[in-house]
Motif scaffolding. Structure first.
Motif, PDB file in Angstrom:
ATOM      1  N   GLY A  72       3.282  27.450  58.053  1.00 51.25           N
ATOM      2  CA  GLY A  72       2.944  26.040  58.297  1.00 51.25           C
ATOM      3  C   GLY A  72       3.884  25.100  57.577  1.00 51.25           C
ATOM      4  N   SER A  73       3.743  23.810  57.839  1.00 57.44           N
ATOM      5  CA  SER A  73       4.588  22.802  57.179  1.00 57.44           C
ATOM      6  C   SER A  73       3.982  22.451  55.822  1.00 57.44           C
ATOM      7  N   GLY A  74       4.623  21.540  55.123  1.00 61.83           N
ATOM      8  CA  GLY A  74       4.187  21.180  53.776  1.00 61.83           C
ATOM      9  C   GLY A  74       2.746  20.716  53.678  1.00 61.83           C
ATOM     10  N   SER A  75       2.272  20.002  54.683  1.00 65.83           N
ATOM     11  CA  SER A  75       0.895  19.499  54.640  1.00 65.83           C
ATOM     12  C   SER A  75      -0.116  20.649  54.577  1.00 65.83           C
ATOM     13  N   TYR A  76       0.238  21.772  55.217  1.00 69.29           N
ATOM     14  CA  TYR A  76      -0.644  22.943  55.156  1.00 69.29           C
ATOM     15  C   TYR A  76      -0.715  23.451  53.720  1.00 69.29           C
ATOM     16  N   ALA A  99       2.317   7.338  52.063  1.00 67.12           N
ATOM     17  CA  ALA A  99       1.652   8.073  53.135  1.00 67.12           C
ATOM     18  C   ALA A  99       1.296   9.507  52.748  1.00 67.12           C
ATOM     19  N   TYR A 100       2.111  10.127  51.878  1.00 67.77           N
ATOM     20  CA  TYR A 100       1.838  11.534  51.558  1.00 67.77           C
ATOM     21  C   TYR A 100       0.674  11.672  50.587  1.00 67.77           C
ATOM     22  N   GLY A 101       0.563  10.715  49.655  1.00 66.22           N
ATOM     23  CA  GLY A 101      -0.622  10.676  48.796  1.00 66.22           C
ATOM     24  C   GLY A 101      -1.872  10.431  49.633  1.00 66.22           C
ATOM     25  N   GLU A 102      -1.745   9.528  50.617  1.00 65.52           N
ATOM     26  CA  GLU A 102      -2.880   9.223  51.509  1.00 65.52           C
ATOM     27  C   GLU A 102      -3.293  10.458  52.310  1.00 65.52           C
ATOM     28  N   ARG A 103      -2.291  11.204  52.772  1.00 67.58           N
ATOM     29  CA  ARG A 103      -2.597  12.400  53.568  1.00 67.58           C
ATOM     30  C   ARG A 103      -3.352  13.428  52.723  1.00 67.58           C
ATOM     31  N   ALA A 104      -2.961  13.559  51.458  1.00 69.48           N
ATOM     32  CA  ALA A 104      -3.642  14.511  50.564  1.00 69.48           C
ATOM     33  C   ALA A 104      -5.095  14.080  50.354  1.00 69.48           C
ATOM     34  N   GLN A 148       5.714  13.857  43.383  1.00 67.65           N
ATOM     35  CA  GLN A 148       6.879  13.581  42.529  1.00 67.65           C
ATOM     36  C   GLN A 148       7.773  12.510  43.144  1.00 67.65           C
ATOM     37  N   CYS A 149       8.248  12.763  44.356  1.00 66.98           N
ATOM     38  CA  CYS A 149       9.048  11.741  45.035  1.00 66.98           C
ATOM     39  C   CYS A 149       8.289  11.390  46.307  1.00 66.98           C
ATOM     40  N   GLU A 150       7.739  10.183  46.361  1.00 68.95           N
ATOM     41  CA  GLU A 150       6.947   9.763  47.525  1.00 68.95           C
ATOM     42  C   GLU A 150       7.934   9.385  48.619  1.00 68.95           C
ATOM     43  N   THR A 151       8.038  10.246  49.612  1.00 67.54           N
ATOM     44  CA  THR A 151       9.055  10.130  50.646  1.00 67.54           C
ATOM     45  C   THR A 151       8.839   8.907  51.551  1.00 67.54           C
ATOM     46  N   THR A 152       7.691   8.265  51.434  1.00 66.60           N
ATOM     47  CA  THR A 152       7.416   7.042  52.189  1.00 66.60           C
ATOM     48  C   THR A 152       8.456   5.970  51.879  1.00 66.60           C
ATOM     49  N   LEU A 175       0.884  19.183  41.797  1.00 69.51           N
ATOM     50  CA  LEU A 175       2.024  18.320  42.118  1.00 69.51           C
ATOM     51  C   LEU A 175       2.560  18.594  43.515  1.00 69.51           C
ATOM     52  N   ASP A 176       2.626  17.551  44.330  1.00 65.11           N
ATOM     53  CA  ASP A 176       3.347  17.616  45.596  1.00 65.11           C
ATOM     54  C   ASP A 176       4.814  17.338  45.264  1.00 65.11           C
ATOM     55  N   ALA A 177       5.599  18.414  45.190  1.00 66.27           N
ATOM     56  CA  ALA A 177       7.032  18.282  44.883  1.00 66.27           C
ATOM     57  C   ALA A 177       7.834  18.582  46.143  1.00 66.27           C
ATOM     58  N   MET A 178       7.216  18.237  47.279  1.00 64.43           N
ATOM     59  CA  MET A 178       7.775  18.627  48.574  1.00 64.43           C
ATOM     60  C   MET A 178       9.233  18.230  48.703  1.00 64.43           C
ATOM     61  N   SER A 179       9.505  16.936  48.514  1.00 66.90           N
ATOM     62  CA  SER A 179      10.850  16.436  48.802  1.00 66.90           C
ATOM     63  C   SER A 179      11.707  16.361  47.546  1.00 66.90           C
ATOM     64  N   SER A 180      11.284  16.987  46.462  1.00 66.51           N
ATOM     65  CA  SER A 180      12.064  16.922  45.221  1.00 66.51           C
ATOM     66  C   SER A 180      12.426  18.309  44.693  1.00 66.51           C
ATOM     67  N   ASN A 201      11.845  23.282  54.490  1.00 66.69           N
ATOM     68  CA  ASN A 201      12.843  22.413  55.110  1.00 66.69           C
ATOM     69  C   ASN A 201      13.122  21.129  54.330  1.00 66.69           C
ATOM     70  N   LYS A 202      13.040  21.197  53.024  1.00 69.13           N
ATOM     71  CA  LYS A 202      13.401  19.999  52.241  1.00 69.13           C
ATOM     72  C   LYS A 202      14.642  20.326  51.399  1.00 69.13           C
ATOM     73  N   CYS A 203      14.598  20.133  50.089  1.00 66.86           N
ATOM     74  CA  CYS A 203      15.846  20.214  49.310  1.00 66.86           C
ATOM     75  C   CYS A 203      16.491  21.598  49.238  1.00 66.86           C
TER      76      CYS A 203
HETATM   77  C1  LIG Z   1       7.567  16.253  53.847  1.00 69.00           C
HETATM   78  C2  LIG Z   1       6.505  15.940  52.868  1.00 69.00           C
HETATM   79  C3  LIG Z   1       5.217  16.485  52.969  1.00 69.00           C
HETATM   80  C4  LIG Z   1       4.795  17.422  54.073  1.00 69.00           C
HETATM   81  O1  LIG Z   1       4.927  16.898  55.320  1.00 69.00           O
HETATM   82  P1  LIG Z   1       4.990  17.860  56.602  1.00 69.00           P
HETATM   83  O2  LIG Z   1       5.114  16.884  57.727  1.00 69.00           O
HETATM   84  O3  LIG Z   1       3.758  18.649  56.648  1.00 69.00           O
HETATM   85  O4  LIG Z   1       6.212  18.695  56.432  1.00 69.00           O
HETATM   86  C5  LIG Z   1       4.304  16.214  51.976  1.00 69.00           C
HETATM   87  N1  LIG Z   1       4.626  15.428  50.932  1.00 69.00           N
HETATM   88  C6  LIG Z   1       5.851  14.885  50.798  1.00 69.00           C
HETATM   89  C7  LIG Z   1       6.137  14.040  49.601  1.00 69.00           C
HETATM   90  C8  LIG Z   1       6.833  15.115  51.764  1.00 69.00           C
HETATM   91  O5  LIG Z   1       8.054  14.570  51.629  1.00 69.00           O
END
Ligand SMILES: *Cc1c(COP(=O)(O)O)cnc(C)c1O
Length: 382
Positions: A72-76, A99-104, A148-152, A175-180, A201-203
């Motif tokens: 799955g992707s990061g949200s999973y 948006a990513y904090g909101e999604r969590a 860590q890095c809010e990709t929004t 910690l959501d360190a997805m994009s860091s 698929n990030k760093c």
């Molecule tokens: C990319 C990302 C996610 C996960 O998003 P997906 O669309 O599920 O890949 C979560 N948090 C952050 C900070 C992101 O950059």
């Protein structure tokens, strides 16, 4: 006038992906996917084992931590981590500035777990003092979640200060360190991060298909039965992986071998410090170049991370994002719409297999596109 299209080396007919992921990958990463792999086979199990141990090394978490890979992707991964580690009889403090904090938060609501949210503006970092005050007045908080890095917006949050405060009160830090992860400075051991989530698929610059969760072994052991979900149950996924070296259920085989190649390239670049040095250079070339042609970054040089940059939409009435996007795409670059709720903006990612020269080409393409659209007033729209 013909428009000059500039694609990446080895894939000249496709545009660069200047987005928050998926990203532009190297030809070697793509070539790794040209073979089929049996999920049960020892060769693939060896790939899985080496990925898990490399990720623990990058996180400075070789001792006392475990790495779980999940389809799955990061949200999973975020949802799985919250399902396994957000306490059921206590609250989780959810920090959000995008948006990513909101999604969590949304994921946690789906599981009916209690939480308190601490929200700051999308262009403002949370404060460790405020977290300390919240933890003091709410002794029923058992975990703190932050990004860590809010990709929004691309903003970097002060994870080290906040983790120190959380640790002092005995809260676990998720910690959501997805994009860091893999670029920015991060040591689970030194910073007191108990659980970390990122994706392929990030760093690290792999292709999409799985997420990974690094967690303290004792927490993982204690999480048996905690998850709300069969597929996202990290304890079960980990226990199965320990026993068999395999994924429960069909693994993303091609993504795994591509990721192993991406890790090899990450190591060759000098690990996270090497990657960070390149990203800083691309981010600077991008920000300086866009400023030079009259566009305005929305975050200051010290607030933004080296991952993605947000720019204000020009005020000019001729500006239309879709046309701007198409103009850049015709010239070989795919950018991203803004995600800020208050300010009209667009985003340009600088992760991926590219360097500062690509950013300079993008700046030229941006200038040409704005000219073709007859945009004169580049001051920020309200
Ligand atoms: C990319 C990302 C996610 C996960 O998003 P997906 O669309 O599920 O890949 C979560 N948090 C952050 C900070 C992101 O950059």
């Amino acid at each position: 006038m013909t428009i000059q299209f500039r694609g990446p080396a080895g894939q000249e007919t496709t545009p660069y992906l200047l987005t928050p992921g998926p990203l532009t990958t190297t030809p070697a990463v793509k070539e790794a996917m040209l073979r089929d792999w049996g999920s049960w086979d020892a060769d693939l199990r060896a790939v899985v084992a080496s990925i898990r141990s490399d990720l623990l090394d990058i996180a400075d978490a070789a001792q006392g931590f475990e790495c779980v890979l999940l389809q799955g992707s990061g949200s999973y991964g975020v949802e799985a981590a919250l399902g396994s580690f957000a306490p059921k009889n206590k609250k989780t403090l959810m920090l959000t500035n995008g948006a990513y904090g909101e999604r969590a938060i949304k994921a946690l609501s789906y599981m009916n777990r209690d939480f308190i949210s601490y929200e700051t503006d999308e262009l403002e970092a949370p404060s460790a003092e405020e977290v300390a005050a919240l933890l003091k007045s709410n002794p029923d908080i058992g975990a703190v979640f932050l990004v860590q890095c809010e990709t929004t917006s691309g903003i970097v949050n002060p994870i080290e200060d906040i983790a120190a405060v959380a640790q002092k009160t005995g809260c676990i830090v998720i910690l959501d360190a997805m994009s860091s992860f893999g670029a920015m400075d991060l040591s689970m051991k030194r910073m007191g991060i108990d659980v970390l989530i990122s994706s392929a698929n990030k760093c690290i610059e792999g292709v999409p298909g799985f997420t990974y969760i690094l967690a303290r072994r004792d927490l993982l052991e204690a999480s048996q039965g905690a998850s709300h979900s069969l597929s996202l149950d990290l304890y079960e996924q980990w226990a199965y992986m320990q026993k068999s070296g395999q994924f429960r259920y069909t693994p993303p085989t091609h993504t795994l071998v591509a990721f192993a190649k991406a890790l090899e390239q990450h190591k060759a670049e000098g690990g996270a410090p090497g990657r960070l040095a390149r990203y800083k250079k691309t981010a600077k070339a991008l920000r300086d170049g866009m400023r030079r042609i009259g566009l305005t970054p929305l975050l200051g040089d010290n607030e933004t991370g080296p991952i993605i940059q947000t720019f204000a939409t020009p005020r000019d009435p001729n500006f239309d994002f879709t046309r701007f996007y198409e103009g850049l795409k015709q010239r070989g670059f795919i950018i991203y719409p803004g995600k800020l709720t208050k300010k009209p903006s667009f985003r340009v990612g600088n992760m991926g297999a590219l360097d500062h020269e690509v950013m300079e080409m993008l700046v030229d393409a941006t200038e040409a596109t704005l000219k073709a659209m007859n945009i004169k007033d580049l001051t920020p729209a309200e």
